[in-house]
Write a protein that holds these residues in place. Sequence first.
Motif, PDB file in Angstrom:
ATOM      1  N   THR A  73      22.793   2.467   1.527  1.00 44.15           N
ATOM      2  CA  THR A  73      23.923   2.072   0.689  1.00 44.15           C
ATOM      3  C   THR A  73      24.775   1.081   1.465  1.00 44.15           C
ATOM      4  OG1 THR A  73      25.139   4.040   1.437  1.00 44.15           O
ATOM      5  CG2 THR A  73      23.971   4.194  -0.662  1.00 44.15           C
ATOM      6  N   PHE A  74      25.291   0.088   0.777  1.00 45.26           N
ATOM      7  CA  PHE A  74      26.009  -0.988   1.462  1.00 45.26           C
ATOM      8  C   PHE A  74      26.984  -1.661   0.509  1.00 45.26           C
ATOM      9  CE2 PHE A  74      21.861  -2.247  -0.076  1.00 45.26           C
ATOM     10  CZ  PHE A  74      22.118  -3.359  -0.851  1.00 45.26           C
ATOM     11  N   ASP A  75      27.906  -2.442   1.084  1.00 44.42           N
ATOM     12  CA  ASP A  75      28.865  -3.212   0.294  1.00 44.42           C
ATOM     13  C   ASP A  75      28.853  -4.652   0.786  1.00 44.42           C
ATOM     14  OD1 ASP A  75      30.212  -3.084   2.718  1.00 44.42           O
ATOM     15  OD2 ASP A  75      31.573  -1.484   2.054  1.00 44.42           O
ATOM     16  N   GLU A  76      29.952  -5.356   0.664  1.00 43.12           N
ATOM     17  CA  GLU A  76      29.995  -6.766   1.068  1.00 43.12           C
ATOM     18  C   GLU A  76      30.095  -6.949   2.572  1.00 43.12           C
ATOM     19  OE1 GLU A  76      29.446  -9.191  -1.037  1.00 43.12           O
ATOM     20  OE2 GLU A  76      29.261  -7.695  -2.625  1.00 43.12           O
ATOM     21  N   SER A  77      30.330  -5.875   3.305  1.00 42.27           N
ATOM     22  CA  SER A  77      30.420  -5.986   4.760  1.00 42.27           C
ATOM     23  C   SER A  77      29.030  -6.096   5.370  1.00 42.27           C
ATOM     24  CB  SER A  77      31.151  -4.773   5.335  1.00 42.27           C
ATOM     25  OG  SER A  77      30.327  -3.624   5.254  1.00 42.27           O
ATOM     26  N   ARG A  78      28.976  -6.181   6.691  1.00 39.55           N
ATOM     27  CA  ARG A  78      27.700  -6.270   7.390  1.00 39.55           C
ATOM     28  C   ARG A  78      27.149  -4.886   7.730  1.00 39.55           C
ATOM     29  NH1 ARG A  78      28.511 -10.304  12.337  1.00 39.55           N
ATOM     30  NH2 ARG A  78      26.251  -9.934  12.483  1.00 39.55           N
ATOM     31  N   GLN A  79      27.859  -3.851   7.367  1.00 36.13           N
ATOM     32  CA  GLN A  79      27.458  -2.492   7.693  1.00 36.13           C
ATOM     33  C   GLN A  79      26.761  -1.829   6.505  1.00 36.13           C
ATOM     34  OE1 GLN A  79      27.946  -1.400  10.881  1.00 36.13           O
ATOM     35  NE2 GLN A  79      28.702  -3.492  11.177  1.00 36.13           N
TER      36      GLN A  79
ATOM     37  N   ARG B 216      13.417   1.841  -5.419  1.00 35.25           N
ATOM     38  CA  ARG B 216      14.511   1.325  -6.237  1.00 35.25           C
ATOM     39  C   ARG B 216      15.329   0.333  -5.425  1.00 35.25           C
ATOM     40  NH1 ARG B 216      17.191   5.801  -7.797  1.00 35.25           N
ATOM     41  NH2 ARG B 216      19.315   5.469  -7.088  1.00 35.25           N
ATOM     42  N   ALA B 217      15.730  -0.737  -6.069  1.00 33.94           N
ATOM     43  CA  ALA B 217      16.599  -1.725  -5.438  1.00 33.94           C
ATOM     44  C   ALA B 217      17.596  -2.208  -6.475  1.00 33.94           C
ATOM     45  CB  ALA B 217      15.777  -2.901  -4.901  1.00 33.94           C
ATOM     46  N   GLU B 218      18.869  -2.057  -6.168  1.00 36.17           N
ATOM     47  CA  GLU B 218      19.934  -2.465  -7.081  1.00 36.17           C
ATOM     48  C   GLU B 218      21.144  -2.837  -6.239  1.00 36.17           C
ATOM     49  OE1 GLU B 218      21.672   1.951  -8.183  1.00 36.17           O
ATOM     50  OE2 GLU B 218      19.898   1.220  -9.244  1.00 36.17           O
ATOM     51  N   PRO B 219      22.146  -3.472  -6.830  1.00 38.66           N
ATOM     52  CA  PRO B 219      23.330  -3.853  -6.040  1.00 38.66           C
ATOM     53  C   PRO B 219      23.936  -2.650  -5.316  1.00 38.66           C
ATOM     54  CG  PRO B 219      23.390  -4.928  -8.177  1.00 38.66           C
ATOM     55  CD  PRO B 219      22.229  -3.978  -8.217  1.00 38.66           C
ATOM     56  N   GLY B 220      24.025  -2.751  -4.017  1.00 39.64           N
ATOM     57  CA  GLY B 220      24.631  -1.700  -3.212  1.00 39.64           C
ATOM     58  C   GLY B 220      23.709  -0.575  -2.813  1.00 39.64           C
ATOM     59  N   TYR B 221      22.428  -0.646  -3.203  1.00 41.69           N
ATOM     60  CA  TYR B 221      21.518   0.450  -2.879  1.00 41.69           C
ATOM     61  C   TYR B 221      20.077  -0.025  -2.801  1.00 41.69           C
ATOM     62  CZ  TYR B 221      18.726   4.685  -3.291  1.00 41.69           C
ATOM     63  OH  TYR B 221      17.796   5.667  -3.073  1.00 41.69           O
ATOM     64  N   ILE B 222      19.362   0.465  -1.779  1.00 38.89           N
ATOM     65  CA  ILE B 222      17.911   0.296  -1.674  1.00 38.89           C
ATOM     66  C   ILE B 222      17.315   1.650  -1.309  1.00 38.89           C
ATOM     67  CG2 ILE B 222      15.999  -0.756  -0.393  1.00 38.89           C
ATOM     68  CD1 ILE B 222      17.779  -3.187   0.066  1.00 38.89           C
ATOM     69  N   GLY B 223      16.300   2.072  -2.076  1.00 42.67           N
ATOM     70  CA  GLY B 223      15.587   3.303  -1.776  1.00 42.67           C
ATOM     71  C   GLY B 223      14.180   2.989  -1.310  1.00 42.67           C
TER      72      GLY B 223
END
Length: 247
Positions: free
Chosen positions: A185-191, A161-168
């Motif tokens: 899980t991620f947001d607009e940061s580099r982390q 699965r791949a969607e905004p803010g998440y990749i499985g």
Amino acid sequence: MRQDEIWDADAAQRYDTPGSGMFAPEILGQTVDRLAELAGDGQALEFAIGTGRVAIPLAERGVPVTGIELSRPMIDQLRTKADETTIPVVIGDMATATAPGSYSLVYLVYNTISNLLTQAEQVACFRNAARHLIPGGRFVIELGVPELRRLPPGQDALVFRAEPGYIGLDTYDVLRQHLVSHHFTFDESRQARLDRSPHRYIWPAELDLMAQLAGFEMETRHADWTGAEFTAESSSHISVYRIPRSR
């Protein structure tokens, strides 16, 4: 990693996502409807009850529910929503722990049987379910179908699965029939945050043989909780096994 290391206090705090994901009403409602139908007038036992995602609404439907759970932090999270009188829980491994009483339904949802990492443990889980069931009682398993047909030749990883803010991403060890699910899980940061869980995947035919070894008969298999037909293209299944009435 051991299961009690994976399902720690941090995981328990982040597990519940009310109204979305596996907690979405259209998913949870169908699950509870079917389990309530299968339980009938009897009691239900949930293996790996977790934070009570299914057990709490099932109990609210009038089905007495008991749980078995290895993770104390998950039980602590459950206790913020339901007390011991409402939903009693035995601390232990679902392959070996014993809950008091007899049940018309034992159930394992959301791929949880794959958390047992050996075939022997998975067979023991079936036998443990059988020990708890009355004659005619049912064992219900919700489980994904291994996606090895999608795995490119020579590769051992597959994005599921791949969607905004998440990749499985799943990585496969086909020799041992293991996979590790990686959740980014991620947001607009580099982390980004990475959570991982190991599994032993099971083909439907192997699951049926485990059931036979424990004294079950196959009753039904559907693609989802609504009773959709299970086909070669189905990505998951709801399998219902039954203890014969005379044994």
